[in-house]
Scaffold this active site. Structure first.
Site, PDB file in Angstrom:
ATOM      1  N   SER A  37      55.325  -0.845 -25.078  1.00 24.47           N
ATOM      2  CA  SER A  37      54.448   0.961 -24.509  1.00 24.47           C
ATOM      3  C   SER A  37      54.744   0.424 -22.883  1.00 24.47           C
ATOM      4  CB  SER A  37      53.111   0.639 -24.712  1.00 24.47           C
ATOM      5  OG  SER A  37      52.632   1.826 -23.901  1.00 24.47           O
TER       6      SER A  37
ATOM      7  N   TYR B  88      45.216  -2.961 -24.188  1.00 22.77           N
ATOM      8  CA  TYR B  88      46.101  -2.714 -24.803  1.00 22.77           C
ATOM      9  C   TYR B  88      47.012  -3.297 -23.923  1.00 22.77           C
ATOM     10  CZ  TYR B  88      49.746   0.617 -27.433  1.00 22.77           C
ATOM     11  OH  TYR B  88      50.571   1.765 -27.244  1.00 22.77           O
TER      12      TYR B  88
HETATM   13  N1  LIG Z   1      52.711   6.979 -29.780  1.00 21.37           N
HETATM   14  C1  LIG Z   1      53.453   6.892 -28.296  1.00 21.37           C
HETATM   15  O1  LIG Z   1      52.717   7.583 -27.659  1.00 21.37           O
HETATM   16  C2  LIG Z   1      53.219   5.167 -28.136  1.00 21.37           C
HETATM   17  C3  LIG Z   1      53.633   4.798 -27.102  1.00 21.37           C
HETATM   18  C4  LIG Z   1      53.200   3.663 -27.182  1.00 21.37           C
HETATM   19  C5  LIG Z   1      53.759   2.693 -27.412  1.00 21.37           C
HETATM   20  N2  LIG Z   1      53.243   3.314 -28.730  1.00 21.37           N
HETATM   21  C6  LIG Z   1      53.372   1.701 -30.040  1.00 21.37           C
HETATM   22  O2  LIG Z   1      53.841   2.427 -31.306  1.00 21.37           O
HETATM   23  C7  LIG Z   1      53.420   2.119 -32.196  1.00 21.37           C
HETATM   24  C8  LIG Z   1      53.249   3.220 -33.315  1.00 21.37           C
HETATM   25  O3  LIG Z   1      52.304   3.845 -33.180  1.00 21.37           O
HETATM   26  P1  LIG Z   1      52.317   5.235 -33.583  1.00 21.37           P
HETATM   27  O4  LIG Z   1      52.237   6.317 -32.152  1.00 21.37           O
HETATM   28  O5  LIG Z   1      53.508   6.220 -34.779  1.00 21.37           O
HETATM   29  O6  LIG Z   1      51.394   6.030 -34.189  1.00 21.37           O
HETATM   30  P2  LIG Z   1      50.680   5.900 -35.827  1.00 21.37           P
HETATM   31  O7  LIG Z   1      48.842   5.715 -35.798  1.00 21.37           O
HETATM   32  O8  LIG Z   1      50.932   7.314 -36.273  1.00 21.37           O
HETATM   33  O9  LIG Z   1      50.804   5.268 -36.273  1.00 21.37           O
HETATM   34  C9  LIG Z   1      51.087   3.583 -36.320  1.00 21.37           C
HETATM   35  C10 LIG Z   1      50.487   3.196 -38.119  1.00 21.37           C
HETATM   36  O10 LIG Z   1      50.052   1.325 -37.709  1.00 21.37           O
HETATM   37  C11 LIG Z   1      48.918   1.803 -38.709  1.00 21.37           C
HETATM   38  N3  LIG Z   1      48.300   0.416 -38.418  1.00 21.37           N
HETATM   39  C12 LIG Z   1      47.062  -0.072 -37.363  1.00 21.37           C
HETATM   40  N4  LIG Z   1      46.499  -1.364 -37.575  1.00 21.37           N
HETATM   41  C13 LIG Z   1      47.591  -1.589 -38.765  1.00 21.37           C
HETATM   42  C14 LIG Z   1      47.340  -2.863 -39.276  1.00 21.37           C
HETATM   43  N5  LIG Z   1      46.727  -3.752 -38.735  1.00 21.37           N
HETATM   44  N6  LIG Z   1      47.540  -3.429 -39.961  1.00 21.37           N
HETATM   45  C15 LIG Z   1      48.485  -2.259 -40.478  1.00 21.37           C
HETATM   46  N7  LIG Z   1      49.727  -1.469 -40.335  1.00 21.37           N
HETATM   47  C16 LIG Z   1      48.314  -1.104 -39.590  1.00 21.37           C
HETATM   48  C17 LIG Z   1      48.602   3.088 -38.904  1.00 21.37           C
HETATM   49  O11 LIG Z   1      47.379   2.636 -39.850  1.00 21.37           O
HETATM   50  C18 LIG Z   1      49.527   4.009 -39.221  1.00 21.37           C
HETATM   51  O12 LIG Z   1      50.188   4.323 -39.856  1.00 21.37           O
HETATM   52  C19 LIG Z   1      52.506   1.447 -32.191  1.00 21.37           C
HETATM   53  O13 LIG Z   1      52.813  -0.047 -31.931  1.00 21.37           O
HETATM   54  C20 LIG Z   1      52.274   2.309 -30.451  1.00 21.37           C
HETATM   55  O14 LIG Z   1      50.822   1.218 -30.065  1.00 21.37           O
HETATM   56  C21 LIG Z   1      52.532   4.347 -29.314  1.00 21.37           C
END
Ligand SMILES: NC(=O)c1ccc[n+]([C@@H]2O[C@H](COP(=O)([O-])OP(=O)(O)OC[C@H]3O[C@@H](n4cnc5c(N)ncnc54)[C@H](O)[C@@H]3O)[C@@H](O)[C@H]2O)c1
Length: 275
Positions: free
Chosen positions: A152, A165
């Site tokens: 991120s 985080y």
């Molecule tokens: N959305 C953003 O703006 C953003 C920005 C920077 C980084 N990220 C990173 O991208 C990745 C995906 O995030 P997203 O935005 O798609 O979120 P999201 O919540 O839509 O999807 C994340 C998925 O991971 C699953 N998850 C969480 N903990 C888990 C575990 N212990 N075991 C298995 N599955 C688990 C959740 O159930 C969910 O379905 C993450 O690592 C997040 O930190 C997202």
């Protein structure tokens, strides 16, 4: 279409959001996909969508934090599809607080899911990768495997209220760079994508703050405050948050043969935003 024909991919947290979009994209390009999520429902829906589109997928349900998970994840790929070529470490969530209010539980929840779980998954895959690479070298074949770790901009530049985080997501950049050096000899490209603002449930939530994530028995407030979200959008050169499909494009680039000579890199996918 077909850039990943015959490849086998495991994608953590791929029942929703960015991970789901990555699963769809890799499957569209011909990869067989192991879909993981905490909950059976979203993972199985993702698998059903891929199968209905003519792709190949199976689910591996469970938390990436479970001690037996990494071995089970790798084994699901090998048992169902006969190999393992692509590893996407994506599962995660945020659990924010200012430092003075942050509990040990909040700190370790982020380190566990964003850093320890990717380490364990790569460690579990290492035996297969090393022996496959040795056999391929002996047969005169040159086959690249791909790891993409998800970070991120909080991990690149730090974010107030997210010491846990930010530290975990910075750690995954270090893991990426170390593994690119350790696994180059096995023809494994290890890269990292750091997202800015992507529109998923992690960022977009009802204005009244009512959205709550249920993660392994913990209830965690979801979404970014809508005013803050607007302010963040105004700082993005492209003027908006990204879609999960756009986010998946950045991961896919590292999985295609075109990037076979790119390793140890960090790609920021944030519409031009820099911390
Ligand atoms: N959305 C953003 O703006 C953003 C920005 C920077 C980084 N990220 C990173 O991208 C990745 C995906 O995030 P997203 O935005 O798609 O979120 P999201 O919540 O839509 O999807 C994340 C998925 O991971 C699953 N998850 C969480 N903990 C888990 C575990 N212990 N075991 C298995 N599955 C688990 C959740 O159930 C969910 O379905 C993450 O690592 C997040 O930190 C997202």
């Amino acid at each position: 279409m077909g850039k990943l024909k015959g490849k086998v991919a495991i994608i953590s947290g791929s029942g929703r959001g960015i991970g789901q979009a990555v699963a769809y994209k890799l499957a569209q390009e011909g990869a067989s996909v192991v879909v993981n999520d905490l909950d059976a429902g979203p993972a199985e829906e993702t698998v059903a969508h891929i199968l209905a589109s003519g792709g190949q997928a199976v689910a591996c349900i469970g938390s990436v934090n479970a001690p037996d998970f990494a071995d089970r994840f790798v084994k699901t790929a090998i048992d169902n599809f006969g190999g393992l070529d692509i590893i996407i470490n994506n599962a995660g969530f945020t659990w924010d607080n200012v430092l003075q209010k942050m509990t040990d539980e909040q700190w370790y929840a982020m380190i566990d899911v964003h850093l320890t779980a990717p380490f364990r998954i790569l460690r579990a895959a290492s035996e297969f990768i090393r022996s496959a690479s040795k056999a391929e070298a002996e047969a005169g074949q040159s086959i690249h495997r791909k790891v993409v770790n998800i970070s991120s901009i909080a991990g690149v530049g730090g974010n107030a209220g997210q010491a846990n985080y930010s530290a975990a997501k910075a750690g995954v950049i270090g893991l990426t760079r170390a593994m690119s050096k350790e696994w180059g000899r096995y023809k494994v490209n290890v890269n990292c994508v750091a997202y800015g603002m992507i529109n998923t449930r992690l960022t977009n939530a009802p204005a009244d703050g009512s959205a709550v994530l249920e993660i392994e028995g913990k209830k965690i407030k979801a979404g970014v405050n809508p005013d803050l979200l607007k302010a963040m959008e105004s700082m993005i050169p492209l003027g908006r948050g990204g879609t999960p499909d756009e986010a998946a494009g950045a991961v896919a680039m590292f999985c295609y043969p075109e990037s076979d000579y790119v390793s140890g890199e960090l790609l920021v996918c944030g519409g031009g935003f820099r911390m």
